[in-house]
Write an enzyme that holds these catalytic residues in place. Structure first.
Site, PDB file in Angstrom:
ATOM      1  N   ASP A   1       0.936  -1.171   0.101  1.00 21.67           N
ATOM      2  CA  ASP A   1       0.030  -0.128  -0.005  1.00 21.67           C
ATOM      3  C   ASP A   1       0.782   1.269  -0.061  1.00 21.67           C
ATOM      4  O   ASP A   1       1.849   1.205   0.332  1.00 21.67           O
ATOM      5  CB  ASP A   1      -0.780  -0.195   1.219  1.00 21.67           C
ATOM      6  CG  ASP A   1      -1.756   1.149   1.435  1.00 21.67           C
ATOM      7  OD1 ASP A   1      -2.188   1.725   0.226  1.00 21.67           O
ATOM      8  OD2 ASP A   1      -2.100   1.867   2.404  1.00 21.67           O
ATOM      9  N   SER A   2       0.246   2.272  -0.154  1.00 21.51           N
ATOM     10  CA  SER A   2       1.053   3.424  -0.141  1.00 21.51           C
ATOM     11  C   SER A   2       1.591   4.083   1.137  1.00 21.51           C
ATOM     12  O   SER A   2       2.543   4.704   1.521  1.00 21.51           O
ATOM     13  CB  SER A   2       0.200   4.619  -0.727  1.00 21.51           C
ATOM     14  OG  SER A   2      -1.329   4.866   0.041  1.00 21.51           O
TER      15      SER A   2
ATOM     16  N   TYR B   1      -0.425   8.555  -2.384  1.00 22.26           N
ATOM     17  CA  TYR B   1      -0.575   8.274  -3.786  1.00 22.26           C
ATOM     18  C   TYR B   1      -1.775   8.846  -4.331  1.00 22.26           C
ATOM     19  O   TYR B   1      -1.734   9.187  -5.598  1.00 22.26           O
ATOM     20  CB  TYR B   1      -0.585   6.801  -3.781  1.00 22.26           C
ATOM     21  CG  TYR B   1       0.437   6.085  -3.958  1.00 22.26           C
ATOM     22  CD1 TYR B   1       1.600   6.446  -3.282  1.00 22.26           C
ATOM     23  CD2 TYR B   1       0.498   4.734  -4.309  1.00 22.26           C
ATOM     24  CE1 TYR B   1       2.917   5.869  -2.960  1.00 22.26           C
ATOM     25  CE2 TYR B   1       1.769   3.677  -4.240  1.00 22.26           C
ATOM     26  CZ  TYR B   1       2.845   4.420  -3.383  1.00 22.26           C
ATOM     27  OH  TYR B   1       4.109   3.772  -3.384  1.00 22.26           O
TER      28      TYR B   1
ATOM     29  N   GLU C   1      -5.935   9.814   9.149  1.00 28.18           N
ATOM     30  CA  GLU C   1      -4.855   9.296   9.722  1.00 28.18           C
ATOM     31  C   GLU C   1      -4.520  10.110  11.098  1.00 28.18           C
ATOM     32  O   GLU C   1      -3.731   9.730  11.912  1.00 28.18           O
ATOM     33  CB  GLU C   1      -3.640   9.712   8.677  1.00 28.18           C
ATOM     34  CG  GLU C   1      -3.808   8.878   7.574  1.00 28.18           C
ATOM     35  CD  GLU C   1      -2.577   8.721   6.703  1.00 28.18           C
ATOM     36  OE1 GLU C   1      -1.590   9.499   6.747  1.00 28.18           O
ATOM     37  OE2 GLU C   1      -2.410   7.900   5.992  1.00 28.18           O
TER      38      GLU C   1
ATOM     39  N   CYS D   1     -11.421   3.116  -0.878  1.00 29.23           N
ATOM     40  CA  CYS D   1      -9.844   3.752  -0.434  1.00 29.23           C
ATOM     41  C   CYS D   1      -9.658   3.022   0.837  1.00 29.23           C
ATOM     42  O   CYS D   1     -10.555   2.657   1.663  1.00 29.23           O
ATOM     43  CB  CYS D   1     -10.072   5.145   0.010  1.00 29.23           C
ATOM     44  SG  CYS D   1      -8.778   5.696   0.745  1.00 29.23           S
ATOM     45  N   THR D   2      -8.495   2.433   1.018  1.00 30.51           N
ATOM     46  CA  THR D   2      -7.973   1.682   2.174  1.00 30.51           C
ATOM     47  C   THR D   2      -8.612   2.227   3.450  1.00 30.51           C
ATOM     48  O   THR D   2      -8.677   1.546   4.558  1.00 30.51           O
ATOM     49  CB  THR D   2      -6.399   1.645   2.348  1.00 30.51           C
ATOM     50  OG1 THR D   2      -5.940   2.997   2.142  1.00 30.51           O
ATOM     51  CG2 THR D   2      -5.840   0.609   1.333  1.00 30.51           C
TER      52      THR D   2
HETATM   53  N1  DGL Z   1      -3.990   3.804  -0.094  1.00 25.33           N
HETATM   54  C1  DGL Z   1      -4.701   4.729  -0.851  1.00 25.33           C
HETATM   55  C2  DGL Z   1      -5.960   4.412  -1.519  1.00 25.33           C
HETATM   56  O1  DGL Z   1      -6.329   3.380  -1.039  1.00 25.33           O
HETATM   57  C3  DGL Z   1      -5.083   5.970   0.290  1.00 25.33           C
HETATM   58  C4  DGL Z   1      -3.955   6.759   0.761  1.00 25.33           C
HETATM   59  C5  DGL Z   1      -3.217   7.485  -0.271  1.00 25.33           C
HETATM   60  O2  DGL Z   1      -3.606   8.334  -1.042  1.00 25.33           O
HETATM   61  O3  DGL Z   1      -2.157   6.968  -0.603  1.00 25.33           O
HETATM   62  O4  DGL Z   1      -6.136   4.840  -2.552  1.00 25.33           O
END
Ligand code: DGL
Length: 272
Positions: A11-12, A43, A158, A190-191
């Site tokens: 993941d990002s 990301y 966050e 989104c996560t």
């Molecule tokens: N992990 C990203 C997503 O699920 C969310 C956080 C980010 O913007 O990196 O899109």
């Protein structure tokens, strides 16, 4: 045949630990290696080109760790980089967009009722990619999809603001227009958003929230079976966490998104 190589998940940042949790629950015996790109998160505001470049670098790292398959837990990376990743190495790569759309379709089967309209909420980059529209077109083309970017939610989550008035106000800014469209199914694209499920459900009791994490684990099972990659061991698997930066909030974030036992945490530098 037993295959005890690890499954790579990335993941990002650490939000994808929500996906890791679902995978761990379904496959307690599989070894899991998670990479969180904590140095370059988010990301969601980055271009397609950059997200692809980062994803391919992480894939190289995971392949060096000898993983047997890769789960892209990040919606933004899943939206942009899957094709390139699948071309680069001959190991299965699963994203979270298709499972999200599949979960919506299964909901329809459970309800024995046609879903005519649904919404997806996600980062700007995911929405811009049109990945959910494309997946829906393939899997369930009759559903009309309303797409809404919600860029302020990730930083609020966050910060741990999952039960604050400020978050409620922002959420209303984003979701009121979906409700006005008389849409009652919302894909959490989104996560991070599963952490706001309670608040969303309280503000809008009539909505059904579609979370891709469980369906991701289910689709993973299919891939493991088809490719003969299952670990048949009955022992508990390990969880190794790799990050590109050890930030001050690392432990808090790990607790927020996972809270389970992680066997090791290590910082690695990728190719930048
Ligand atoms: N992990 C990203 C997503 O699920 C969310 C956080 C980010 O913007 O990196 O899109």
């Amino acid at each position: 045949m037993a295959d005890n190589r690890a499954i790579g998940i990335f993941d990002s940042g650490l939000g994808g630990l929500t996906v890791l949790a679902a995978i761990k629950k379904k496959f307690p015996n599989e070894n899991l290696i998670y990479f969180g790109d904590t140095a370059r998160v988010p990301y969601g505001s980055k271009s397609r080109e950059t997200v692809i470049r980062y994803s391919l670098e992480i894939q190289d790292f995971l392949v060096e760790q000898n993983v047997k398959m890769i789960v892209v837990a990040c919606n933004t990376a899943s939206s942009h980089a899957l094709d390139e990743m699948r071309k680069k190495y001959d190991i299965p790569v699963l994203g979270v967009v298709e499972p999200g759309v599949m979960a919506l379709t299964k909901q329809q089967q459970i309800l024995e009722q046609k879903i005519e309209k649904a919404a997806v909420i996600a980062t700007r980059s995911t929405i811009k990619s049109g990945s959910y529209d494309a997946a829906l077109k393939k899997i369930n083309p009759e559903v009309y999809l309303y797409s809404k970017a919600c860029p302020l939610l990730v930083p609020l989550i966050e910060e741990g603001f999952t039960d604050r008035k400020a978050t409620e106000m922002i959420l209303r800014e984003y979701l009121d227009e979906i409700i006005r469209e008389d849409i009652h199914y919302i894909i959490l694209g989104c996560t991070h958003y599963p952490l706001l499920k309670g608040m969303m459900q309280r503000l809008y009791p009539s909505i059904t929230l579609i979370d891709s994490s469980v369906e991701t684990a289910t689709m993973m099972e299919g891939l493991l079976n088809v490719n003969g990659l299952k670990n048949e061991s009955t022992n508990n698997g390990f969880i190794k966490l790799f990050v590109s930066d050890i930030t001050d909030s690392l432990l808090d974030m790990e607790k927020l998104f996972f809270g389970g036992t992680i066997d090791s945490v290590e910082k690695v530098s990728l190719g930048w």
